[in-house]
Enzyme design. Sequence first.
Site, PDB file in Angstrom:
ATOM      1  N   HIS A   1      50.419  89.005  48.925  1.00 32.94           N
ATOM      2  CA  HIS A   1      50.802  90.422  48.806  1.00 32.94           C
ATOM      3  C   HIS A   1      50.905  91.072  50.191  1.00 32.94           C
ATOM      4  CE1 HIS A   1      50.943  91.356  44.544  1.00 32.94           C
ATOM      5  NE2 HIS A   1      49.745  90.840  44.323  1.00 32.94           N
TER       6      HIS A   1
ATOM      7  N   CYS B   1      49.154  89.309  37.602  1.00 30.95           N
ATOM      8  CA  CYS B   1      49.074  90.250  38.722  1.00 30.95           C
ATOM      9  C   CYS B   1      49.061  91.661  38.150  1.00 30.95           C
ATOM     10  CB  CYS B   1      50.292  90.050  39.618  1.00 30.95           C
ATOM     11  SG  CYS B   1      50.355  91.173  41.016  1.00 30.95           S
ATOM     12  N   LEU B   2      48.208  92.517  38.723  1.00 32.47           N
ATOM     13  CA  LEU B   2      48.149  93.902  38.224  1.00 32.47           C
ATOM     14  C   LEU B   2      49.477  94.632  38.445  1.00 32.47           C
ATOM     15  CD1 LEU B   2      44.542  94.942  39.353  1.00 32.47           C
ATOM     16  CD2 LEU B   2      45.314  94.298  37.051  1.00 32.47           C
TER      17      LEU B   2
ATOM     18  N   GLN C   1      49.382  96.736  47.059  1.00 34.32           N
ATOM     19  CA  GLN C   1      49.629  97.133  45.664  1.00 34.32           C
ATOM     20  C   GLN C   1      49.322  98.609  45.401  1.00 34.32           C
ATOM     21  OE1 GLN C   1      47.263  93.553  44.280  1.00 34.32           O
ATOM     22  NE2 GLN C   1      48.654  93.832  42.554  1.00 34.32           N
TER      23      GLN C   1
ATOM     24  N   GLY D   1      41.570  90.597  41.531  1.00 38.36           N
ATOM     25  CA  GLY D   1      41.921  90.799  42.929  1.00 38.36           C
ATOM     26  C   GLY D   1      42.889  91.953  43.075  1.00 38.36           C
TER      27      GLY D   1
ATOM     28  N   HIS E   1      46.815  84.312  46.468  1.00 41.82           N
ATOM     29  CA  HIS E   1      47.681  85.269  45.773  1.00 41.82           C
ATOM     30  C   HIS E   1      47.635  86.634  46.489  1.00 41.82           C
ATOM     31  CE1 HIS E   1      49.122  87.235  41.846  1.00 41.82           C
ATOM     32  NE2 HIS E   1      48.739  88.259  42.587  1.00 41.82           N
ATOM     33  N   GLU E   2      46.417  87.098  46.781  1.00 45.32           N
ATOM     34  CA  GLU E   2      46.281  88.433  47.394  1.00 45.32           C
ATOM     35  C   GLU E   2      46.815  88.429  48.830  1.00 45.32           C
ATOM     36  OE1 GLU E   2      45.755  90.716  45.378  1.00 45.32           O
ATOM     37  OE2 GLU E   2      44.944  89.453  43.788  1.00 45.32           O
TER      38      GLU E   2
END
Length: 174
Positions: free
Chosen positions: A138, A92-93, A51, A46, A134-135
């Site tokens: 963000h 997470c990226l 991000q 994701g 999660h996304e």
Amino acid sequence: MALLPILRYPDPRLHTVAKPVAEVDARIQRLVDDMLETMAQADGVGLAATQVDVHLRLIVIDTSEGRDPPRVLINPEITARSAEMQTSDEGCLSVPTIYDQVQRHARVSVRAQDRDGQWQNFDAEGLAAVCVQHEMDHLLGKVFVEYLSPLKRERIKTKMLKKTRDESPRAGRR
Ligand code: NI
């Protein structure tokens, strides 16, 4: 298409609250395509626009391990949440190499626009449900480490700052 640089925690820009996408036009579709490429290249499940330092309500997810095309969620809203919760390991990226347990709703119903601007509804469970929540965090400026204890969060912050310093091409040249 182009690869976009991913902000790394604790970059303060990760705490920006995203604004709605007013119109799904060619500029937005280009951003979607760049985000899909960036997510695939980073081997992520994701990615939120936050991000890549674009503060618009747009996320992409790909939890099917190649069985289905990735999902594009523009202006996503959660319309229903299960009372049942699930706890799973998240990464997470923007926080590379860190994984920890987070509790989320086990199932969510989501309404969002797709890459063509059409509104779609779908239900997510398991990894897809985790990923959507999660996304969407963000987009509110929230990173998953904020669910962890202050002590863990401080350790992660220190580790990420050191990692960023070590990876910098200027490291050691000061
Ligand atoms: Ni993330």
